[in-house]
Design an enzyme around this catalytic site. Structure first.
Site, PDB file in Angstrom:
ATOM      1  N   TYR A 146      -2.672 -29.482  50.926  1.00 14.58           N
ATOM      2  CA  TYR A 146      -2.669 -28.987  52.301  1.00 14.58           C
ATOM      3  C   TYR A 146      -1.307 -28.396  52.675  1.00 14.58           C
ATOM      4  CZ  TYR A 146      -1.701 -28.797  57.143  1.00 14.58           C
ATOM      5  OH  TYR A 146      -1.250 -28.335  58.347  1.00 14.58           O
ATOM      6  N   ASP A 192      -7.153 -29.384  56.654  1.00 11.59           N
ATOM      7  CA  ASP A 192      -6.723 -30.662  57.228  1.00 11.59           C
ATOM      8  C   ASP A 192      -7.900 -31.252  57.997  1.00 11.59           C
ATOM      9  OD1 ASP A 192      -6.913 -29.191  59.536  1.00 11.59           O
ATOM     10  OD2 ASP A 192      -5.000 -29.867  60.369  1.00 11.59           O
ATOM     11  N   GLU A 217       5.502 -29.672  58.948  1.00  8.56           N
ATOM     12  CA  GLU A 217       4.286 -30.164  58.295  1.00  8.56           C
ATOM     13  C   GLU A 217       4.436 -31.621  57.854  1.00  8.56           C
ATOM     14  OE1 GLU A 217       1.422 -28.929  58.283  1.00  8.56           O
ATOM     15  OE2 GLU A 217       1.952 -26.982  59.106  1.00  8.56           O
TER      16      GLU A 217
END
Ligand code: SF4
Length: 341
Positions: free
Chosen positions: A117, A135, A34
């Site tokens: 997020y 996102d 991520e």
């Protein structure tokens, strides 16, 4: 909601890409992917993920690496503050959490570089907790499908989209739901010219019906781009090595190495300074998110540019010293003119 949820999940079964971080529940590997994928396309980020997971299979190995080693691996990915945060967070996990990632959304939010997020992504992918990810891909799908015209980067807009994403979430299978809607945005409901005729939800999609696909989502204009004027000094020693220094904090490229630099407030001052100088390679322009850098590289004998922390390196020595892409571009194009071997 139920219909949309199911349609996206069915689409996902037959369209998703096979990506390595989708085969793991390890929060470290998921967090790593991520952070690497923030503001980076999957094709560009994938080799970096593989390099990092190969070099540091566990968080404690990343924590024990030097910042320079981490930034060397990160080189070319841009946004170096993410690379530094990655390292700091790994150290935080090791020292404050005994190498174990927090397993709640709120706990994950305490980590440096982890915002809503990323916390939702790790909480759902690793621990299957019901937190909807939001996102750019998800914003786009929701905005177009439901016809939300509120800007996605406004406070009001964020609240609306957050509530919508959470309502749509499949709470029985949040991990797969989140993967599915992000993948749907990335591959089907693409930013430019999506193939709506092949879309499984076109009959109920607001943007398609109202011919608004190109106008959604709405985004507020970005801050103005700041212009900066750099003159780099190429100062060599008897071994034909060049002088470098390490950039300090509170500015771009923190911790990276570059040639001694004189920065000018405007273009005219820089042009006056450059007259009569031996310029190598002409003008370089380098774009960052909010900055446009105009740079020149000059052969210099100005020893006053050197400080006690200046170091002299040849090309081989640079391999252990992370440099900004601007310096890399210059060396690729003109390094052979400066180094003998
Ligand atoms: S119909 Fe077009 S705009 Fe609507 S969700 Fe599908 S791809 Fe996106």
């Amino acid at each position: 909601m139920q219909e949309l949820r199911e349609a996206i999940q069915i689409w996902y079964q037959s369209h998703h890409r096979d990506l390595p971080w989708r085969h793991t529940k390890d929060p470290y590997a998921i967090w790593l992917s991520e952070i690497i994928l923030q503001q980076t396309r999957v094709e560009q980020g994938l080799p970096y993920y593989l390099k990092f997971i190969h070099n540091y299979p566990q968080v404690q190995q990343l924590a024990m690496a030097s910042q320079q080693e981490v930034l060397n691996l990160w080189q070319g990915l841009g946004y170096y503050s993410r690379g530094r945060n990655l390292h700091t967070t790994a150290q935080q996990i090791t020292t404050d959490y005994g190498n174990i990632f927090p397993n709640t959304y709120q706990g994950l939010l305490q980590l440096k570089g982890v915002g809503p997020y990323t916390a939702a992504a790790i909480a759902s992918f690793a621990f299957n907790q019901p937190h909807a990810v939001l996102d750019g891909n998800v914003f786009r799908v929701l905005s177009r499908y439901f016809g939300v015209e509120e800007p996605i980067n406004s406070t009001v807009g964020k609240d609306i989209f957050e509530a919508l994403a959470q309502e749509l979430l499949d709470t029985k299978n949040p991990a797969q739901h989140n993967q599915a809607i992000m993948e749907f945005g990335a591959l089907q409901c693409k930013p430019v010219s999506p193939d709506c005729s092949a879309c499984p939800i076109l009959t109920t999609c607001y943007a398609y019906r109202e011919n608004q696909v190109a106008n959604l989502p709405v985004k507020l204009k970005k801050a103005k781009v700041k212009k900066r004027y750099f003159v780099y000094h190429l100062i060599s020693n008897a071994q034909q090595q060049l002088a470098y220094h390490r950039r300090g904090a509170k500015d771009i490229w923190e911790g990276l190495f570059e040639f001694p630099l004189t920065e000018f407030a405007d273009e005219s001052q820089m042009k006056i300074y450059l007259s009569g100088q031996k310029i190598i390679g002409g003008r370089f322009e380098h774009l960052l998110t909010h900055q446009r850098i105009e740079a020149y590289f000059i052969i210099s004998s100005e020893r006053s540019q050197l400080t006690s922390s200046s170091i002299f390196l040849d090309l081989a020595g640079l391999e252990d010293h992370p440099i900004p892409r601007l310096i890399d571009k210059f060396l690729i194009a003109h390094g052979h003119e400066l180094f003998s071997g």
